[in-house]
Write an enzyme that holds these catalytic residues in place. Structure first.
Site, mmCIF file in Angstrom:
data_model
loop_
_atom_site.group_PDB
_atom_site.id
_atom_site.type_symbol
_atom_site.label_atom_id
_atom_site.label_comp_id
_atom_site.label_asym_id
_atom_site.label_seq_id
_atom_site.Cartn_x
_atom_site.Cartn_y
_atom_site.Cartn_z
ATOM 1 N N VAL A 14 1.193 172.547 -16.456
ATOM 2 C CA VAL A 14 -0.251 172.469 -16.676
ATOM 3 C C VAL A 14 -0.759 171.124 -16.168
ATOM 4 C CG1 VAL A 14 -2.030 172.314 -18.471
ATOM 5 C CG2 VAL A 14 -0.271 174.083 -18.611
ATOM 6 N N PRO A 17 -6.333 166.023 -16.822
ATOM 7 C CA PRO A 17 -7.008 164.843 -16.276
ATOM 8 C C PRO A 17 -6.382 163.550 -16.796
ATOM 9 C CG PRO A 17 -8.618 166.478 -16.973
ATOM 10 C CD PRO A 17 -7.281 166.939 -17.489
ATOM 11 N N ALA A 18 -6.401 162.528 -15.963
ATOM 12 C CA ALA A 18 -5.774 161.252 -16.311
ATOM 13 C C ALA A 18 -6.652 160.381 -17.199
ATOM 14 C CB ALA A 18 -5.413 160.484 -15.043
ATOM 15 N N LEU A 19 -7.900 160.787 -17.410
ATOM 16 C CA LEU A 19 -8.796 160.035 -18.286
ATOM 17 C C LEU A 19 -9.789 161.006 -18.896
ATOM 18 C CD1 LEU A 19 -10.268 156.537 -17.677
ATOM 19 C CD2 LEU A 19 -11.793 158.356 -18.466
ATOM 20 N N GLY A 22 -12.822 160.449 -25.839
ATOM 21 C CA GLY A 22 -12.470 160.649 -27.235
ATOM 22 C C GLY A 22 -13.720 160.649 -28.086
ATOM 23 N N TYR A 52 -11.990 165.056 -37.203
ATOM 24 C CA TYR A 52 -13.169 164.352 -36.701
ATOM 25 C C TYR A 52 -14.468 165.038 -37.121
ATOM 26 C CZ TYR A 52 -9.781 162.221 -33.433
ATOM 27 O OH TYR A 52 -8.714 161.582 -32.861
#
Length: 296
Positions: A14, A17-19, A22, A52
């Site tokens: 899979v 994304p690297a960023l 949050g 959250y």
């Protein structure tokens, strides 16, 4: 617009994304606005959690964005109070319901707990959720080296991700190396970091913060970037996924604008040297199924 972040491969193929964004401690109204800003700025990874209390707003923001669901990468988490096999399965169904989605891209156990059997049974539930196709990948948060070994020894699936506290003042190099050796992607919560005691009573009341650290600000000035952008680039060059939290549209846009410059080896080494070994968040060895009950 297309997503701005490069994609990385998880251990099951899979792409993630690297960023991402949050949304810890963001109110419902703040979350809805932040999601809209983030997606329009090119974010495709959104990280939320049952604890959250904003999963519904995350799902609504994605549906209202005009971006195809398949382009988004949605993470949520099982909280401690829902640990146990059957309870975990029910909690996942409830999270999906709040999100208004048919599946999540990544489902994480939020903490290892002292009730290790409950932790293992929760992971077994996550394995079933993965097998049923309702999560594309599963992982953990805040697991230490020996806890990863114990979990893997009792399981069929190696976690795809270990989301941990990681920032320049708490770099967790041994755990980062362990994750790499196991084929687990490291994801950083609180990737910017926060104020820590520095032992100098004349410097910010004995505390310092990464965003005003002279090492970081000097590097930032050299690149014409913000301190936050330098820190996020440090994560990226360490193969760490970062999920900075912000509800400010300008900062949200700046935080993902880190893929068109690079830090030198010397600058990376300078940032590495800032590690104090001081944890800001809870110790993963002291967490139980009833911990942080005030969040739910």
């Amino acid at each position: 617009m297309a997503g701005k972040s490069p994609l990385i491969n998880l251990n099951n193929g899979v792409k993630m994304p690297a960023l991402g964004l949050g949304v810890f401690a963001a109110s419902a109204e703040e979350t809805a606005s932040a999601i809209a800003s983030a997606i329009s700025s090119g974010y495709r990874l959104i990280d939320t959690a049952r604890s959250y209390n904003n999963e519904a707003q995350v799902g609504e923001g994605i549906r209202n964005s005009g971006v195809d669901r398949a382009e988004m990468f949605v993470t949520t988490k099982l909280f401690n109070c829902d640990y146990g096999y059957e309870r975990a399965l029910r909690a996942f169904d409830e999270s999906l319901g709040r999100l208004g989605l048919d599946y999540v891209d990544l489902y994480l156990l939020h903490w290892p707990t002292k009730d290790w059997n409950a932790t293992i049974q929760s992971w077994k539930a996550a394995e079933k959720i993965l097998g049923d196709g309702r999560a594309r990948a599963i992982g953990v948060c805040n697991f230490l080296e020996d806890q990863l070994d114990e979990l893997i020894a009792a399981s069929d699936v190696v976690p795809a991700v270990n989301q941990i506290e990681l920032h320049p003042y708490f770099a967790q190099k041994p755990l980062l190396a362990k994750n790499r050796a196991l084929g687990i992607v490291t994801e950083a919560w609180s990737p910017i970091g926060g104020a820590i005691n520095d032992g100098d009573g004349d410097n910010h009341g004995g505390r310092k913060h990464p965003l005003t650290d002279p090492v970081i600000t000097t590097i930032a000035e050299a690149h014409g970037r913000s301190a936050a952008q330098v820190i996020l680039r440090w994560h990226f060059q360490n193969d760490v996924v970062a999920i900075p939290k912000s509800v400010n549209p300008e900062r949200i846009a700046k935080n993902i604008d880190v893929f068109d410059f690079a830090l030198s080896d010397a600058e990376m080494a300078q940032l590495d040297e800032l590690d104090t070994g001081v944890r800001i968040g809870p110790d993963p060895r002291d967490v139980d199924t009833s911990s942080f009950a005030e969040f739910v």
